[in-house]
Design an enzyme around this catalytic site. Structure first.
Site: not given
Ligand code: PSU
Ligand code: MN
Length: 305
Positions: A160, A26
């Protein structure tokens, strides 16, 4: 391929023609997940690690009305330094392509693009999930529904610890997403090897994970699987160690009224500052570790099909 706005790198084009192993990556982790220059350095190291493991990396991003599957060094560098790149999830992908914007793909959007390009494995850091307080904010990442819908195996270090992990696992169960801990019983919590929660499934080999991916398709079940790969022991920050920083960052986010797409990037940046960079070192180590496992699964799939 002709009527899809896909631009494949020469390396990915060749790998597809030969049925070789490919691992999608990604770009939101580059634009919104890590500071410059560590973001670009990490992206390059992850790609190199995948090649070393006998697979081809395909970092995905949106530029000039095209979905780019595999970026050049110059594109990677530009993305890592750009200031106003959009964070694209399922809802944003078509609009960004149609309007000619530059966009970084989240887990959900990367899964969609990988699938369009015929790529079955994707390695990242951590998926989005159910946020704490979701019962009032309704903040549930679109990553979860994507796992139920799009047939890509996603390798992550769990979700996370800033999230509500019990609710995240419940929601994945409701959606029918297989959550497979690799090499241990517990569901990992990104910076920490254990969340204290047991993962619904456990597998200890890339071959088993690849076989499960293929079996799901054979049964006509839609969607992918989440492979939860614990951070290497020497890089981990235990849950006890990082909990105070997580709580502080969450309290700040609430006080500042941070919402929607901004929540995850804000929390990652604050935890980076509060741990004096330790969270970033852990993040880099776990992404490299996931790249290795992703390559092994992609190799198994290439050998089986
Ligand atoms: N995990 C990481 N760093 C990130 C992300 C996840 O260690 O930058 C990003 C991924 O692209 C994931 C997004 O899909 O955060 C999730 O965002 P949200 O919680 O707004 O859906
Ligand atoms: Mn969200």
């Amino acid at each position: 391929m002709i009527d899809l706005p896909l631009t494949l790198s020469p390396e990915v084009t060749e790998a597809r023609a030969n049925g070789a192993a490919i691992v999608a990556l990604e770009s939101t982790i580059i634009t919104h997940g890590m500071p410059f220059p560590q973001n670009v350095e990490t992206a390059r190291r992850v790609e190199a690690e995948i090649r070393r493991q006998g697979a081809v990396p395909a970092t995905i991003a949106i530029m000039d009305r095209r979905i780019h599957i595999g970026l050049t060094d110059a594109q990677l560098d530009a993305l890592g330094q750009a200031k106003s790149v959009a964070k694209l999830s399922r809802a944003d992908l078509a609009a960004c392509l149609a309007s000619g914007g530059t966009g970084a793909t989240t887990v959900a959007a990367t899964m969609i693009c990988a699938h369009l390009a015929g790529i079955r494995v994707f390695a990242t850091g951590g998926i989005g999930g159910v946020h704490r307080g979701a019962e009032t904010s309704f903040d549930i990442s679109a990553d979860l529904r994507e796992l139920a819908e799009t047939p890509v195996t996603v390798v992550a270090a769990g979700a996370k610890a800033i999230l509500d992990l019990p609710k995240t696992l419940e929601y994945l169960e409701t959606l029918g997403v297989p959550v497979i801990a690799c090499g241990q019983d517990d569901f990992p919590a990104f910076w920490s090897r254990s969340s204290g929660l047991k993962a619904p499934l456990r597998m200890d080999s890339a071959a088993d994970i690849a076989a499960a991916h293929l079996m799901r398709a054979r049964l006509g079940l839609p969607g992918g699987q989440l492979v939860a790969n614990p951070i290497p022991p020497d890089a981990e920050i235990t849950l006890a160690e990082i909990t105070p920083q997580i709580e502080a960052a969450l309290a700040e986010a609430t006080a500042k009224g941070i919402a929607a797409k901004a929540v995850t990037p804000f929390l990652l940046q604050r935890i980076f500052e509060l741990t004096e960079g330790r969270s970033l070192a852990a993040n880099i180590a776990l992404v490299l570790n996931n790249a290795r496992l992703g390559a092994a699964i992609a190799r198994e799939l290439a050998a089986k099909a």
